[in-house]
Design an enzyme around this catalytic site. Structure first.
Site, PDB file in Angstrom:
ATOM      1  N   HIS A 171       0.816  -1.221   0.000  1.00 19.18           N
ATOM      2  CA  HIS A 171       0.000   0.000   0.000  1.00 19.18           C
ATOM      3  C   HIS A 171       0.854   1.278   0.000  1.00 19.18           C
ATOM      4  CE1 HIS A 171      -3.564  -2.398   1.089  1.00 19.18           C
ATOM      5  NE2 HIS A 171      -2.859  -2.947   2.043  1.00 19.18           N
TER       6      HIS A 171
HETATM    7  O1  RIB Z   1      -4.826   0.040   4.878  1.00 16.91           O
HETATM    8  C1  RIB Z   1      -3.437   0.006   4.649  1.00 16.91           C
HETATM    9  C2  RIB Z   1      -2.745   1.027   5.488  1.00 16.91           C
HETATM   10  O2  RIB Z   1      -2.911   0.722   6.868  1.00 16.91           O
HETATM   11  C3  RIB Z   1      -1.221   1.020   5.264  1.00 16.91           C
HETATM   12  O3  RIB Z   1      -0.722   2.296   5.506  1.00 16.91           O
HETATM   13  C4  RIB Z   1      -0.736   0.056   6.307  1.00 16.91           C
HETATM   14  O4  RIB Z   1       0.612   0.307   6.688  1.00 16.91           O
HETATM   15  C5  RIB Z   1      -1.651   0.384   7.460  1.00 16.91           C
HETATM   16  O5  RIB Z   1      -1.122   1.524   8.118  1.00 16.91           O
END
Ligand code: RIB
Ligand code: CA
Length: 320
Positions: free
Chosen positions: A251
Site C-alpha cells: 500500500h
Molecule cells: O490500509 C493500509 C494502510 O494501513 C497502510 O498504511 C498500512 O501500513 C496500514 O497503516
C-alpha cells in the site's frame, strides 16, 4: 527535487515505502515523523530506526515521535497483519553471535514532538513541503489544530487511505488508516491545502506475490533484499490465511511512486467526506467518483488507476 516529510506507522509496507523514498533521488526527505497505527507509536519509532538501519547511510532525515493516541477513538493496532513487532518480527532476528541481525540506524530522534517537527518543517520550507502520510492522520490533524495558519503553507498532502468503490480492509466499509482516526481524516480532508488520496481502490491493484518477491530477491545480494525477505513472512502468512493468496499489498509504496513516477498513476477530482460516527460505517470514506457527477466543490484528488507492471519493475529496480 521535491522536499518531503514522511509521517508513518511502520508497518511492513511503510518500511518498503521508506526504503523506496530513501532510494529516490527525486526526493529530499527533510524529516520523518512516527504516528500510532499499525503498532504503538514507540514501536513505530523503533521500527523506523530498524528500517533505516538496513541502509548503509551516514546521514539521516530528522526524526521525531508523534501522537500515541487517535483524536477521539481508542487505538486499534494491526500487529495481526504486520507481526507482533509490526515489522515482520525482524527486530527479534539475531546473528550467530546473538547481535541483532537488523540493528537500528546510528541516529537518534529529536526531543521535539512529531507535531512540532511538522510545524517546524512547514515554517522552514513554506509552500515547498509535501507531507506524505502513510498512517492514521492524527499528527497532521493535531498540527492543523495547533497552528492552522502555518499548516496552510504545506504545498500538498499525499496520503494512503480510504476505500471508495472497493471494500475496506478493517470493516466492510473502512480502510485501516482512516478507521483508526476518522476524526483526524475528517479534519484533514476539510483543510484548505491540496489533498491527494491513494486509496485501496488503487493499492489493491498492486499485488506483490510471494513468487515475484522470491524471484527478485534471488537475483540480488545485500541487506535490503535479505530484509525484504525476512520482513514479509508474517504478513504473507496473514494474507494466505485471511486474504487468499501468498503475497501482500505494498500500500504505502504507492504514494511515494505518485511523486517519483506520476505518469504511472491516474487520479480524479472529488468531494471526499469521512463518516466519523456510524456504527457500521465509522471510518468510511465517501465520494461520488462517477465521471458524469463532477462535484461543484471538490476537495481532493483520488487515485483510481495504477500502471501495475511498470510500477513493480520500478519498485524493485530502486530496491536493489
Ligand atoms: O490500509 C493500509 C494502510 O494501513 C497502510 O498504511 C498500512 O501500513 C496500514 O497503516
Ligand atoms: Ca502505514
Amino acid at each position: 527535487m521535491q522536499r518531503i516529510l514522511i509521517d508513518t506507522d511502520p508497518g511492513v509496507d511503510d518500511a518498503f515505502a521508506i526504503l523506496l523514498a530513501m532510494r529516490s533521488p527525486e526526493l529530499q526527505i527533510e524529516a520523518i515523523t512516527t504516528v500510532c497505527g499499525n503498532v504503538p507509536v514507540a514501536q513505530a519509532t523503533q521500527n523506523l530506526l530498524t528500517t533505516l538501519g538496513v541502509l548503509d547511510l551516514d546521514e539521516f532525515p530528522v526524526i521525531a515521535e508523534g501522537e500515541a493516541e487517535p483524536l477521539v477513538k481508542p487505538l486499534v493496532l494491526a500487529t495481526h497483519v504486520h507481526g507482533d513487532d509490526g515489522l515482520g518480527n525482524t527486530n527479534q532476528l539475531q546473528n550467530t553471535d546473538n547481535s541483532p541481525l537488523y540493528p537500528p540506524a546510528n541516529t537518534s530522534i529529536v526531543s521535539a514532538s512529531g507535531v512540532d517537527l511538522i510545524l517546524e518543517m512547514v515554517t522552514r520550507y513554506p509552500d515547498e513541503l509535501t507531507i506524505i502520510a502513510l498512517g492514521p492522520l492524527t499528527n497532521i490533524a493535531t498540527a492543523i489544530r495547533k497552528d492552522a495558519k502555518k499548516m496552510q503553507r504545506v504545498q500538498k498532502i499525499v496520503l494512503m487511505g480510504g476505500a471508495f468503490e472497493t471494500y475496506g480492509n478493517v470493516t466492510t466499509t473502512a480502510e485501516f488508516n482512516i478507521f483508526v482516526d476518522p476524526h483526524a481524516a475528517h479534519e484533514v480532508f476539510q483543510f484548505d491545502v491540496p489533498i491527494h488520496i491513494v486509496p485501496l481502490d488503487a493499492t489493491h491493484q498492486v499485488i506483490l506475490t510471494g513468487e515475484r518477491l522470491r524471484a527478485e530477491i534471488d537475483k540480488r545480494e545485500g541487506k535490503v533484499s535479505q530484509f525484504l525477505r525476512d520482513a514479509t513472512q508474517a504478513c504473507m502468512e496473514f494474507y494466505r490465511e485471511e486474504v487468499g493468496f501468498w503475497g501482500f499489498h505494498i500500500h504505502d509504496a504507492l504514494p511515494i511512486g505518485t511523486l517519483t513516477r506520476p505518469d504511472y498513476f491516474e487520479s480524479v477530482r472529488a468531494h471526499v467526506q469521512v463518516e466519523t460516527e456510524g456504527t457500521l460505517t465509522s471510518g468510511m470514506t465517501v465520494a461520488d467518483l462517477r465521471p458524469e457527477r463532477q462535484h461543484p466543490n471538490p476537495n481532493a484528488y483520488v487515485c483510481i488507476k495504477v500502471a501495475v507492471e511498470v510500477f513493480l519493475d520500478y519498485f524493485f529496480d530502486r530496491l536493489q
